[in-house]
Design a protein around this motif. Sequence first.
Motif, PDB file in Angstrom:
ATOM      1  N   TYR B  67      -5.781  15.581 -33.517  1.00 51.09           N
ATOM      2  CA  TYR B  67      -4.606  14.916 -32.953  1.00 51.09           C
ATOM      3  C   TYR B  67      -3.878  15.783 -31.926  1.00 51.09           C
ATOM      4  CZ  TYR B  67      -5.357  11.748 -36.887  1.00 51.09           C
ATOM      5  OH  TYR B  67      -5.912  10.863 -37.781  1.00 51.09           O
ATOM      6  N   GLN B  68      -4.403  16.980 -31.654  1.00 51.54           N
ATOM      7  CA  GLN B  68      -3.716  17.887 -30.721  1.00 51.54           C
ATOM      8  C   GLN B  68      -3.470  17.253 -29.364  1.00 51.54           C
ATOM      9  OE1 GLN B  68      -5.339  22.003 -30.447  1.00 51.54           O
ATOM     10  NE2 GLN B  68      -6.631  21.394 -32.140  1.00 51.54           N
ATOM     11  N   SER B  69      -4.453  16.483 -28.883  1.00 44.64           N
ATOM     12  CA  SER B  69      -4.360  15.946 -27.519  1.00 44.64           C
ATOM     13  C   SER B  69      -3.766  14.551 -27.467  1.00 44.64           C
ATOM     14  CB  SER B  69      -5.752  15.898 -26.881  1.00 44.64           C
ATOM     15  OG  SER B  69      -6.460  17.086 -27.111  1.00 44.64           O
ATOM     16  N   LEU B  70      -3.360  14.024 -28.616  1.00 44.95           N
ATOM     17  CA  LEU B  70      -2.857  12.647 -28.657  1.00 44.95           C
ATOM     18  C   LEU B  70      -1.345  12.662 -28.473  1.00 44.95           C
ATOM     19  CD1 LEU B  70      -3.964   9.778 -29.130  1.00 44.95           C
ATOM     20  CD2 LEU B  70      -3.401  10.054 -31.544  1.00 44.95           C
ATOM     21  N   GLU B  71      -0.894  12.210 -27.313  1.00 38.25           N
ATOM     22  CA  GLU B  71       0.524  12.334 -27.003  1.00 38.25           C
ATOM     23  C   GLU B  71       1.097  11.025 -26.488  1.00 38.25           C
ATOM     24  OE1 GLU B  71       0.474  15.401 -24.110  1.00 38.25           O
ATOM     25  OE2 GLU B  71       0.580  17.019 -25.598  1.00 38.25           O
ATOM     26  N   ALA B  72       2.377  10.805 -26.793  1.00 38.88           N
ATOM     27  CA  ALA B  72       3.080   9.647 -26.238  1.00 38.88           C
ATOM     28  C   ALA B  72       3.091   9.760 -24.716  1.00 38.88           C
ATOM     29  CB  ALA B  72       4.498   9.591 -26.781  1.00 38.88           C
ATOM     30  N   GLY B  73       2.932   8.627 -24.066  1.00 37.26           N
ATOM     31  CA  GLY B  73       2.950   8.606 -22.603  1.00 37.26           C
ATOM     32  C   GLY B  73       1.561   8.501 -21.998  1.00 37.26           C
ATOM     33  N   ALA B  74       0.535   8.853 -22.753  1.00 33.70           N
ATOM     34  CA  ALA B  74      -0.834   8.796 -22.212  1.00 33.70           C
ATOM     35  C   ALA B  74      -1.225   7.348 -21.931  1.00 33.70           C
ATOM     36  CB  ALA B  74      -1.808   9.431 -23.199  1.00 33.70           C
ATOM     37  N   GLU B  75      -1.975   7.148 -20.847  1.00 34.16           N
ATOM     38  CA  GLU B  75      -2.430   5.801 -20.494  1.00 34.16           C
ATOM     39  C   GLU B  75      -3.715   5.473 -21.236  1.00 34.16           C
ATOM     40  OE1 GLU B  75      -1.265   4.962 -15.931  1.00 34.16           O
ATOM     41  OE2 GLU B  75      -2.610   6.642 -16.222  1.00 34.16           O
ATOM     42  N   LEU B  76      -3.921   4.193 -21.501  1.00 35.63           N
ATOM     43  CA  LEU B  76      -5.179   3.756 -22.103  1.00 35.63           C
ATOM     44  C   LEU B  76      -6.215   3.568 -20.995  1.00 35.63           C
ATOM     45  CD1 LEU B  76      -4.036   1.137 -24.762  1.00 35.63           C
ATOM     46  CD2 LEU B  76      -4.109   3.603 -24.908  1.00 35.63           C
ATOM     47  N   VAL B  77      -7.448   3.883 -21.308  1.00 38.65           N
ATOM     48  CA  VAL B  77      -8.521   3.778 -20.324  1.00 38.65           C
ATOM     49  C   VAL B  77      -9.731   3.100 -20.969  1.00 38.65           C
ATOM     50  CG1 VAL B  77      -7.726   5.944 -19.298  1.00 38.65           C
ATOM     51  CG2 VAL B  77      -9.711   5.973 -20.789  1.00 38.65           C
ATOM     52  N   GLU B  78     -10.645   2.697 -20.117  1.00 41.34           N
ATOM     53  CA  GLU B  78     -11.932   2.179 -20.589  1.00 41.34           C
ATOM     54  C   GLU B  78     -12.973   2.597 -19.568  1.00 41.34           C
ATOM     55  OE1 GLU B  78     -12.751  -1.740 -22.753  1.00 41.34           O
ATOM     56  OE2 GLU B  78     -13.229  -2.190 -20.685  1.00 41.34           O
ATOM     57  N   ASP B  79     -13.942   3.367 -20.007  1.00 40.30           N
ATOM     58  CA  ASP B  79     -14.940   3.929 -19.096  1.00 40.30           C
ATOM     59  C   ASP B  79     -14.221   4.668 -17.967  1.00 40.30           C
ATOM     60  OD1 ASP B  79     -16.945   2.916 -20.678  1.00 40.30           O
ATOM     61  OD2 ASP B  79     -16.998   1.021 -19.590  1.00 40.30           O
TER      62      ASP B  79
END
Lengths: 161, 174
Positions: B67-79
């Motif tokens: 979970y270290q890199s999981l932060e609020a504000g990050a955008e969702l992506v696909e490929d």
Amino acid sequence: MNTRNKRFNWVDGLVLLLVLAVGAGGFYFLQQRKASGGGVETGKREIVFLAEAVRVLPEVAASVEIGDRIVALNAIQDGEVVGVEIFDTQREAAVDGAIVAVSDPNSKTLRVTIRATVNRYGPYMDFGGQEIKVGSSYWIKTEGMHALGSVVAILEKEAGK
Amino acid sequence: MKLLDSNWKFFGKVHVFDLLFLLVLVAALAGVLNRVSGGDLASMAGGSKPVPVRMTLKTFEYDPAYYQSLEAGAELVEDKMVFEGSRIVSVDLQDAPITLVDNNGDVVNGSNPLRKVALVVVEATATRKGPIYELGKQELRVGAGFFLTTEDNKLSTIITAFQPLDEGDAGVVE
């Protein structure tokens, strides 16, 4: 005078319409790309990431060392092992009414830190044909060993080149 | 009347080359439409619309290091695509419950000492087609599996709450 040649051919009309439709479709596609930033950014990027393989044989875990080069796609990749951590695989157990973590000395958890130059396609990073994202499965593969694991963390990430 | 006459015309009207050219153009048009619609020609029929949604995702159990890199504000992506306007609103790490039988034969309930789960709230603009909400290729429905994918993460989750944010839609589905 041959009036037949002056008649409007319906097939020609259809062809004209289709050409116009294809042109409009292409224009729309290009507009959409432009609106979304004109396509994805691509290039190289150096990252440091942590990968782990759990429940591996002790002999396999012991076969990786700092400085080992990463192998993929039948070739040496632009990346190397910069850290190695090996510990007994941890398991959950219930002892006298409490849930505790216990070590299993018969299998090892292997964690390797890898410095790599990855290919970047927008938000997608690829290293030797493998997607680099936390949670993705990842083959840890050097000239001396390989083991299937997963990416645990991306520790450092430079801006794209 | 012959199907193809001596002038290479079907029923004496349409030349075979005209027909072939027409077929090639139709194929090209279908290709362009498919590309424009993101590989989903059905969405070109006008039956889909963008809908802002909020959903809560519960991750599978992971070692806390994941979970270290999981932060609020990050955008969702696909490929290679970013979902414009999407974002992680919050990340809440929680104990993962576990049930085991101890050395005395008693059932023990407690927290997993090795793993955690995360409750992640995300907002995004989904596509609605009739009763189906989708974000990219993933269907959004309470109980559905969902790959929480950002630039750095691809974690397996289950959707535990789903709420379309446009007025007139149903409230929280939980």
